[in-house]
Scaffold this active site. Structure first.
Site, short mmCIF file in Angstrom:
data_model
loop_
_atom_site.label_atom_id
_atom_site.label_comp_id
_atom_site.label_asym_id
_atom_site.label_seq_id
_atom_site.Cartn_x
_atom_site.Cartn_y
_atom_site.Cartn_z
CG ASP A 1 -16.30 -7.02 -4.54
OD1 ASP A 1 -16.20 -6.82 -5.72
OD2 ASP A 1 -16.32 -8.13 -3.79
CG ASN B 1 -16.65 -8.52 -9.08
OD1 ASN B 1 -16.19 -8.28 -8.00
ND2 ASN B 1 -15.82 -8.43 -10.15
CG ASP C 1 -13.43 -9.66 -7.14
OD1 ASP C 1 -13.95 -8.85 -6.30
OD2 ASP C 1 -12.74 -9.26 -7.98
CG ASP D 1 -15.71 -3.95 -8.21
OD1 ASP D 1 -16.69 -2.82 -8.13
OD2 ASP D 1 -15.98 -5.01 -7.95
CG ASP E 1 -2.10 7.96 -6.65
OD1 ASP E 1 -0.93 8.32 -6.64
OD2 ASP E 1 -2.54 7.57 -5.46
CG ASP F 1 3.53 7.09 -5.31
OD1 ASP F 1 2.85 7.15 -4.35
OD2 ASP F 1 4.45 6.74 -5.43
CD GLU G 1 3.38 10.22 -1.25
OE1 GLU G 1 3.29 9.24 -0.09
OE2 GLU G 1 3.95 9.70 -2.06
CG HIS H 1 -3.05 5.02 0.33
ND1 HIS H 1 -2.82 6.49 0.19
CD2 HIS H 1 -1.90 4.42 -0.12
CE1 HIS H 1 -1.73 6.40 -0.47
NE2 HIS H 1 -1.18 5.49 -0.78
CG ASP H 2 0.84 5.62 2.13
OD1 ASP H 2 0.45 4.28 1.89
OD2 ASP H 2 1.11 6.59 1.40
C1 NOJ Z 1 3.35 6.58 -1.73
C2 NOJ Z 1 2.28 5.65 -1.55
O1 NOJ Z 1 1.13 6.71 -1.00
C3 NOJ Z 1 2.49 4.41 -1.00
O2 NOJ Z 1 1.26 3.82 -0.74
C4 NOJ Z 1 3.26 3.56 -2.00
O3 NOJ Z 1 3.58 2.43 -1.31
C5 NOJ Z 1 4.57 4.26 -2.11
N1 NOJ Z 1 4.30 5.94 -2.48
C6 NOJ Z 1 5.36 3.99 -3.39
O4 NOJ Z 1 4.68 4.22 -4.46
#
Ligand code: NOJ
Length: 563
Positions: free
Chosen positions: A22, A24, A26, A30, A99, A202, A259, A332-333
């Protein structure tokens, strides 16, 4: 040897902008924050940044619900900042992969706002998937959504339902509609003409739905039907991707990865085969789903090393001649790599390095998720209200609220598998909030930042960071790491994952101990060589002159060059 391509030789680093840096105050990461860390990434040595979505979004799913594909999320900055990021990255020889989220948009996207206005004489109606309810008023079919509830949402204005495979704020686009496809291709060209270097797509194997949208099987313990056989790798997905390739991708020298939940090796060949003209790589889910139980990731169970090896070997052999693998432990998932597959306690450093060795020595393009290079771990927030992820919160409601799991069971599952494990801010230093922000972070930092942080890693020559740096450098120096043929050895061993890579006269021997035990590695006698030299190891190895039998230390890994 396989065809040489720059994206096979590259190492990708994933940034989840909200949690990266970050600038700034908040509390939200960013674009300027990313710019300020480009030199750090240059030091690490990566070639490509995959940027999780930075487009305008109401953030129902942290940017995976896009309301304007050609604008930047306010919290992240402006298009000007984006241009600066691209320029600064390129100056350092780093490429940017965007993405691309085009299975669905946000319900606040102008297309959807128009679409829901009326049924007739509405050019946007057909941009999404609308159906009348059943005669009894029930949704058009029994499919459940990935984030809980029905996959259909009733819309008062026109008295019909729209399909959303994720949250109700993520309506699915109708790819059958030629205009939708052309709008998407135009948008992609716009970014590519700006100079971006590729796309991570995605859930791109979900864009084609089987006609008639048949009911899915209602599996044990579930309320809704599983529609996935009717939208994973659907009937027209290859036509769409070939069209996209013809019209857009083939015109640029870029990197692409799709993905794909539920994809297997046979299908992956169709998506990535060279003459297929679709994508370069896919992300599959087989290894990250190991141990999934009755409620999927929310009932995590044991898994065996032999199962993991089987999955990797199957993909390595399957795409050895045609197609290409992506390699990842985390994103991130997913939970943090070291917590999921290693030991985030006593052997955190050793096991993080072992996992890195194991992954980077496979054939494929490695992906590093932000913070993995310093061995960041899962987090345990004691209060549910500290969690932010829509998937986690909805699953809690459905499973605990529905009486299927107790609070304690669910919290234990969350600690193991919640997506928020990966979303706590990157730990830059031991300053307050891990140096991520001067304000209040949108999600709490992991309290272990005082020990685990970038500053400490950069000051320690034996850190996980420098180990990753070395792995990346080795990749640039040894063609065999990129192109060598993979062979699994000791397939039945439950503690050691060992394999070889072969290119011409040269062989690599990769040995990884996945336990805190001290198993004996014995080299199969059919592997012969004249000389051996150590390429990299996560422990001190000195004066080792017999590698036919090695007692491994906890989470030890070694790579030898055999000639
Ligand atoms: C896969 C993404 O990696 C995930 O973070 C997202 O919630 C779902 N697709 C829906 O876009």
């Amino acid at each position: 040897m396989m065809k040489k391509q720059w994206w096979k030789e590259a190492v990708v680093y994933q940034i989840y902008p909200r949690s990266f840096m970050d600038s700034n105050g908040d509390g939200i990461g960013d674009l300027q924050g990313i710019i300020s860390k480009l030199d750090y990434l240059k030091t690490l040595g990566i070639d490509v940044i995959w940027l999780s979505p930075v487009y305008q979004s109401p953030n129902d799913d942290n940017g995976y619900d896009i309301s304007d594909y050609q604008n930047i999320m306010k919290e992240f900055g402006t298009l000007r900042d984006f241009d600066e990021l691209l320029e600064e990255a390129h100056k350092r020889g780093i490429k940017i992969m965007m993405d691309l989220v085009v299975n669905h948009t946000s319900d606040e996207h102008i297309w959807f706002i128009q679409s829901r206005q009326s049924k007739e004489n509405n050019p946007f109606r057909d941009y999404y998937i609308w159906r009348p309810g059943k005669p009894n008023g029930e949704p058009p079919n029994n499919w459940g959504a990935a984030f809980g509830g029905s996959a259909w949402e009733y819309d008062e204005t026109t008295g019909e339902y729209y399909l959303h495979l994720f949250s109700k704020k993520q309506p699915d686009l109708n790819w059958e509609n030629e205009n939708v496809r052309q709008e998407i291709y135009n948008m992609m060209r716009w970014w590519l003409d700006k100079g971006v270097d590729g796309f991570r797509m995605d859930v791109i194997n979900m864009i084609s739905k089987v006609e008639g949208l048949p009911d899915g099987e209602v599996k044990l313990g579930h309320r809704y039907g599983d529609g996935s056989p009717y939208y994973f790798n659907g009937p027209k997905v290859h036509d769409y991707l070939q069209e996209m390739n013809r019209e857009v991708l083939s015109k640029y020298d870029i990197i692409t990865v799709g993905e794909m939940p539920g994809v297997n090796v046979e299908e992956a060949k169709l998506y990535t085969g060279q003459s297929r003209n679709e994508l370069q790589m896919v992300f599959h889910f087989e290894h990250v789903s190991l141990g999934d139980g009755l409620y999927g990731k929310w009932s995590p169970g044991e898994w065996k090393l032999t199962e993991l090896k089987k999955i990797f070997a199957h993909w390595q052999y399957g795409l050895a001649k045609d197609g290409w693998n992506s390699l990842y432990w985390s994103n991130h998932d997913q939970p943090r790599a070291v917590s999921r597959f290693g030991d985030d306690g006593k052997y955190r450093v050793q096991s993080a390095k072992m996992l890195a060795t194991c992954l980077h020595m496979h054939q494929g393009t490695p992906y590093i998720y932000q913070g993995e290079e310093i061995g960041m771990t899962n987090v345990r927030f004691s209060k549910l209200s500290d969690y932010r992820d829509i998937e986690t919160l909805n699953a809690y409601k459905e499973l605990v609220g529905g009486g299927k799991m107790t609070h304690e069971e669910m919290m234990a599952a969350i600690y193991e598998r919640s997506r928020d494990n990966a979303r706590t801010p990157v730990q830059w230093s031991s300053e307050p909030n891990a140096g991520f922000t001067t304000g209040t972070p949108w999600i709490n930092v992991n309290p272990n930042y005082t020990d685990i942080n970038v500053e400490a890693a950069l000051n320690d020559p034996n850190s996980i960071f420098y180990y990753y740096q070395k792995l990346i450098q080795l990749r640039k120096q040894h063609d065999i790491i990129v192109y060598g043929a993979y062979d699994l050895i000791l397939a039945e061993d439950e503690q050691i994952y060992a394999f070889t890579r072969t290119l011409g006269e040269e062989k690599l021997l990769v040995i990884c101990n996945f336990t805190n035990d001290t198993p004996l590695f014995e080299l199969p006698t059919n592997i012969t060589y004249q000389t051996h030299s150590l390429l990299i190891s996560n422990y001190d190895v000195s004066g080792e002159d017999d590698i036919r039998s090695i007692t491994l230390r906890p989470y030890e890994s070694r790579v030898y060059v055999l000639k």
